[in-house]
Design a protein around this motif. Structure first.
Motif, mmCIF file in Angstrom:
data_model
loop_
_atom_site.group_PDB
_atom_site.id
_atom_site.type_symbol
_atom_site.label_atom_id
_atom_site.label_comp_id
_atom_site.label_asym_id
_atom_site.label_seq_id
_atom_site.Cartn_x
_atom_site.Cartn_y
_atom_site.Cartn_z
ATOM 1 N N ARG A 103 -0.093 2.206 11.140
ATOM 2 C CA ARG A 103 0.931 1.457 11.888
ATOM 3 C C ARG A 103 1.045 1.969 13.321
ATOM 4 N NH1 ARG A 103 4.100 2.332 7.031
ATOM 5 N NH2 ARG A 103 3.977 0.507 5.679
ATOM 6 N N LEU A 104 1.038 3.276 13.469
ATOM 7 C CA LEU A 104 1.111 3.856 14.812
ATOM 8 C C LEU A 104 -0.106 3.448 15.643
ATOM 9 C CD1 LEU A 104 2.433 7.458 14.020
ATOM 10 C CD2 LEU A 104 3.680 5.585 15.122
ATOM 11 N N ALA A 105 -1.279 3.412 15.013
ATOM 12 C CA ALA A 105 -2.492 3.007 15.726
ATOM 13 C C ALA A 105 -2.396 1.564 16.192
ATOM 14 C CB ALA A 105 -3.710 3.193 14.818
ATOM 15 N N VAL A 106 -1.882 0.689 15.331
ATOM 16 C CA VAL A 106 -1.726 -0.724 15.694
ATOM 17 C C VAL A 106 -0.750 -0.868 16.865
ATOM 18 C CG1 VAL A 106 -0.845 -2.948 14.923
ATOM 19 C CG2 VAL A 106 -2.295 -1.605 13.415
ATOM 20 N N VAL A 107 0.406 -0.221 16.745
ATOM 21 C CA VAL A 107 1.435 -0.338 17.785
ATOM 22 C C VAL A 107 0.929 0.218 19.108
ATOM 23 C CG1 VAL A 107 3.716 0.456 18.509
ATOM 24 C CG2 VAL A 107 3.352 -0.302 16.155
ATOM 25 N N ALA A 108 0.338 1.416 19.085
ATOM 26 C CA ALA A 108 -0.129 2.053 20.319
ATOM 27 C C ALA A 108 -1.253 1.257 20.969
ATOM 28 C CB ALA A 108 -0.587 3.478 20.022
ATOM 29 N N THR A 109 -2.197 0.785 20.163
ATOM 30 C CA THR A 109 -3.339 0.045 20.712
ATOM 31 C C THR A 109 -2.903 -1.274 21.327
ATOM 32 O OG1 THR A 109 -4.786 1.018 19.031
ATOM 33 C CG2 THR A 109 -5.586 -0.929 20.170
ATOM 34 N N ILE A 110 -2.057 -2.018 20.615
ATOM 35 C CA ILE A 110 -1.583 -3.301 21.151
ATOM 36 C C ILE A 110 -0.725 -3.080 22.395
ATOM 37 C CG2 ILE A 110 -0.117 -5.293 20.673
ATOM 38 C CD1 ILE A 110 -1.090 -5.210 17.807
ATOM 39 N N ALA A 111 0.082 -2.016 22.406
ATOM 40 C CA ALA A 111 0.903 -1.701 23.589
ATOM 41 C C ALA A 111 0.025 -1.410 24.792
ATOM 42 C CB ALA A 111 1.815 -0.513 23.283
ATOM 43 N N VAL A 112 -1.020 -0.604 24.596
ATOM 44 C CA VAL A 112 -1.957 -0.300 25.695
ATOM 45 C C VAL A 112 -2.642 -1.563 26.175
ATOM 46 C CG1 VAL A 112 -4.129 0.857 26.228
ATOM 47 C CG2 VAL A 112 -2.330 2.095 25.023
ATOM 48 N N PHE A 113 -3.032 -2.427 25.247
ATOM 49 C CA PHE A 113 -3.701 -3.676 25.597
ATOM 50 C C PHE A 113 -2.792 -4.564 26.451
ATOM 51 C CE2 PHE A 113 -4.311 -8.178 24.436
ATOM 52 C CZ PHE A 113 -5.576 -8.380 24.950
ATOM 53 N N LEU A 114 -1.539 -4.713 26.045
ATOM 54 C CA LEU A 114 -0.608 -5.561 26.786
ATOM 55 C C LEU A 114 -0.270 -4.969 28.148
ATOM 56 C CD1 LEU A 114 1.818 -6.568 23.889
ATOM 57 C CD2 LEU A 114 0.019 -7.958 24.918
ATOM 58 N N LEU A 115 -0.029 -3.661 28.194
ATOM 59 C CA LEU A 115 0.302 -3.013 29.466
ATOM 60 C C LEU A 115 -0.867 -3.092 30.440
ATOM 61 C CD1 LEU A 115 2.211 0.146 28.162
ATOM 62 C CD2 LEU A 115 3.197 -1.829 29.346
ATOM 63 N N ASP A 116 -2.082 -2.964 29.913
ATOM 64 C CA ASP A 116 -3.252 -3.041 30.773
ATOM 65 C C ASP A 116 -3.432 -4.448 31.330
ATOM 66 O OD1 ASP A 116 -5.824 -1.995 31.836
ATOM 67 O OD2 ASP A 116 -6.665 -3.469 30.440
ATOM 68 N N ASN A 117 -3.123 -5.465 30.515
ATOM 69 C CA ASN A 117 -3.303 -6.844 30.959
ATOM 70 C C ASN A 117 -2.285 -7.266 32.010
ATOM 71 O OD1 ASN A 117 -5.354 -8.843 29.453
ATOM 72 N ND2 ASN A 117 -4.880 -7.113 28.127
ATOM 73 N N VAL A 118 -1.161 -6.571 32.075
ATOM 74 C CA VAL A 118 -0.183 -6.869 33.132
ATOM 75 C C VAL A 118 -0.266 -5.852 34.259
ATOM 76 C CG1 VAL A 118 1.405 -8.075 31.600
ATOM 77 C CG2 VAL A 118 1.638 -5.600 31.893
ATOM 78 N N SER A 119 -1.370 -5.062 34.227
ATOM 79 C CA SER A 119 -1.670 -4.093 35.297
ATOM 80 C C SER A 119 -0.634 -2.979 35.433
ATOM 81 C CB SER A 119 -1.818 -4.823 36.644
ATOM 82 O OG SER A 119 -2.838 -5.788 36.573
ATOM 83 N N ILE A 120 0.090 -2.698 34.371
ATOM 84 C CA ILE A 120 1.023 -1.566 34.386
ATOM 85 C C ILE A 120 0.305 -0.283 33.985
ATOM 86 C CG2 ILE A 120 3.110 -0.616 33.299
ATOM 87 C CD1 ILE A 120 4.135 -3.448 33.011
ATOM 88 N N PHE A 121 -0.658 -0.434 33.088
ATOM 89 C CA PHE A 121 -1.375 0.722 32.550
ATOM 90 C C PHE A 121 -2.867 0.435 32.691
ATOM 91 C CE2 PHE A 121 -2.094 3.919 29.091
ATOM 92 C CZ PHE A 121 -1.306 4.920 29.634
ATOM 93 N N PRO A 122 -3.522 0.841 33.760
ATOM 94 C CA PRO A 122 -4.910 0.461 34.019
ATOM 95 C C PRO A 122 -5.886 1.051 33.006
ATOM 96 C CG PRO A 122 -4.173 2.102 35.596
ATOM 97 C CD PRO A 122 -2.972 1.677 34.821
ATOM 98 N N VAL A 123 -7.110 0.499 33.000
ATOM 99 C CA VAL A 123 -8.127 0.875 32.027
ATOM 100 C C VAL A 123 -8.428 2.352 32.044
ATOM 101 C CG1 VAL A 123 -10.555 0.595 31.395
ATOM 102 C CG2 VAL A 123 -9.195 -1.403 31.998
ATOM 103 N N GLU A 124 -8.493 2.933 33.228
ATOM 104 C CA GLU A 124 -8.877 4.349 33.307
ATOM 105 C C GLU A 124 -7.876 5.258 32.608
ATOM 106 O OE1 GLU A 124 -7.633 2.802 37.432
ATOM 107 O OE2 GLU A 124 -8.984 2.243 35.798
ATOM 108 N N HIS A 125 -6.624 4.796 32.459
ATOM 109 C CA HIS A 125 -5.647 5.563 31.690
ATOM 110 C C HIS A 125 -5.630 5.137 30.223
ATOM 111 C CE1 HIS A 125 -3.331 6.109 35.714
ATOM 112 N NE2 HIS A 125 -4.263 7.057 35.549
#
Length: 379
Positions: A103-125
Motif C-alpha cells: 500500500r505504501l508503495a502504491v501511494v508513494a509511487t502514484i504521489a511521485v507520478f502526479l507531483l512530477d506531472n504538475v512539475s512540483i517534483f521533477p524527474v531527477e528527484h
C-alpha cells in the motif's frame, strides 16, 4: 571509439530488455493456459512473475533509464506483483506487513507520478524516491525468501532465485551497469519459473490424488452417483443448519425385483437396470436437488428451499420418465417412491424425515407382474 562503445552498450541493454519483456509476456501466457485448462490449482504465481518482468522492462525501452515519470510509475509499482508472489509461500503472519508495504508503495509511487506531472517534483528527484521503494521491497523479499526456505513451502530453488536477483541488483548498482541488473532479473525469472512449475506440478498431482480419493470414498462406482457415505455426510451438515432452510424435502426411491432380474437374466442386466434408474433420477432431479445411491436398489433425493408444488411436479416428471422407459424395454423398471418435507417443530432431526420417507416408500411398494415375469405355474 567512446561513441561506439556507448552505442554497443545501448544495443545490449535494449536486446536484453527485449528478452526480459518477452519472457514476461511468455509467463503471463503460461498463466492464461494453466488457469484455463488446469484450474484445479491456482496459477496466479505465473501472472505475478510475468507482471514483474513486464513492468521492469517497459521503462528500459527509453534511451535513458527511465527518462519520464511514466517509466518511474511502472518501476515503482513493479515491486507489488513481486511481493504478492512471495506472499503465496511465506508464513501468513507476515501478510499484514506485506500488505502494508504494498500500500505504501502504491501511494508513494502514484504521489511521485502526479507531483512530477504538475512539475512540483521533477524527474531527477523522483528517481531517489522510486529507488528507495524498490530497495525496501527487495529487502523484504530477501527476508521472505529466508522464511520460505525455513518453512520449505516451495523448493529451495526459489530462494536461490531471490539470491540471484539481489546479487545482480547490488552488483549492477555498484558497477553502474544496467546490463547486469537486467540480465540478473532475467536469470531470476527463469530460475523462479522452474521452481514455480515444479511446485505447480506437485500441487496438481496432490489435488488429482485428493479428487480420486474423494471419488472412491464418496462416489458410487457403478452409477457415479454420490454414495451412502456422501449421503450421511450431507445429512450431518444439513442437520446442523436446518433452520437456515425454508423447506427440506426427501424422496426415497426403491427399484423392485432387482434380485429376480439378476437370477433370471444375469447380473449385467441387473447392473444396467440400476444404471438406467440412476440416470433417470439424476436427469430429473439434479437441477433442484442432490441425488444419492444409498444401497443396492435404494436411492434418495434431498431438495432444499423448494415449494411443495414444484417438488411434486418433478416427481410426476420422474414417473413419466420411468413410464416412457418401460414402454421401450422388455425388462421393466419398477419403482416405489415415498416423499415428505421436514416438519419444523416436530422432527428432531433430518434423520426423522429420512426414516419417514423410507417408511412411506415401503408402504407404497407394490409387486408388479410384467410381461417378462412368468406366472408361478409357468415357473
Amino acid at each position: 571509439m567512446v561513441g561506439d562503445l556507448i552505442l554497443t552498450s545501448q544495443k545490449l541493454i535494449l536486446n536484453t530488455n527485449y528478452m526480459l519483456f518477452l519472457y514476461g509476456l511468455f509467463t503471463i501466457f503460461m498463466f492464461s493456459l494453466l488457469d484455463r485448462y488446469m484450474n484445479e490449482v491456482s496459477s496466479m504465481d505465473f501472472l505475478y512473475l510475468g507482471l514483474f518482468d513486464s513492468m521492469i522492462a517497459i521503462p528500459l525501452f527509453s534511451s535513458r533509464y527511465p527518462d519520464t515519470s511514466y517509466g518511474f510509475l511502472f518501476l515503482g509499482l513493479s515491486i507489488i506483483p513481486l511481493l504478492k508472489l512471495y506472499q503465496t509461500y511465506c508464513n501468513s503472519k507476515y501478510f499484514h506487513f506485506i500488505n502494508l508495504v504494498t500500500r505504501l508503495a502504491v501511494v508513494a509511487t502514484i504521489a511521485v507520478f502526479l507531483l512530477d506531472n504538475v512539475s512540483i517534483f521533477p524527474v531527477e528527484h523522483s528517481d531517489t524516491v522510486i529507488y528507495i521503494i524498490l530497495f525496501i521491497g527487495l529487502l523484504l523479499t530477501t527476508f521472505l525468501a529466508a522464511n520460505i526456505y525455513r518453512e520449505k513451502s516451495i523448493t529451495p530453488i526459489f530462494s536461490s532465485a531471490n539470491l540471484i536477483l539481489i546479487l545482480s541488483i547490488i552488483g549492477g548498482a555498484l558497477g553502474e551497469s544496467i546490463e547486469i541488473i537486467i540480465l540478473g532479473i532475467l536469470i531470476f525469472s527463469i530460475v523462479a519459473t522452474v521452481a514455480l512449475i515444479d511446485n505447480f506440478v506437485k500441487e496438481y498431482r496432490n489435488e488429482t490424488l485428493k479428487y480420486m480419493r474423494e471419488k472412491l470414498v464418496y462416489k458410487d462406482i457403478l452409477t457415479s452417483m454420490k454414495n451412502r457415505q456422501s449421503f450421511e455426510k450431507q445429512l450431518k451438515e444439513d442437520d446442523k443448519n436446518i433452520n437456515d432452510f425454508n423447506s427440506y424435502w426427501a424422496i426415497s426411491i426403491d427399484l423392485s425385483d432387482i434380485k429376480y432380474v439378476n437370477n433370471n437374466f444375469g447380473y449385467s442386466h441387473g447392473d444396467k437396470l440400476i444404471q438406467n434408474l440412476a440416470d433417470s433420477i439424476e436427469d430429473t432431479f439434479e437441477d433442484i436437488g442432490n441425488c444419492f445411491r444409498i444401497g443396492g436398489d435404494e436411492f434418495i433425493v434431498l431438495i432444499k428451499n423448494e415449494p411443495k408444488e414444484k417438488v411434486e411436479r418433478y416427481i410426476e416428471l420422474f414417473e413419466s420418465v420411468v413410464s416412457s422407459y418401460n414402454k421401450l424395454h422388455d425388462i421393466k423398471m419398477i419403482t416405489s417412491l415415498g416423499y415428505d418435507s421436514y416438519k419444523f417443530g416436530y422432527d428432531k432431526s433430518i434423520f426423522d424425515l429420512v426414516s419417514r420417507t423410507d417408511y412411506m416408500m415401503c408402504k407404497n411398494k407394490r409387486r408388479f407382474k410384467t410381461s417378462w415375469m412368468p406366472d408361478k405355474e409357468d415357473e
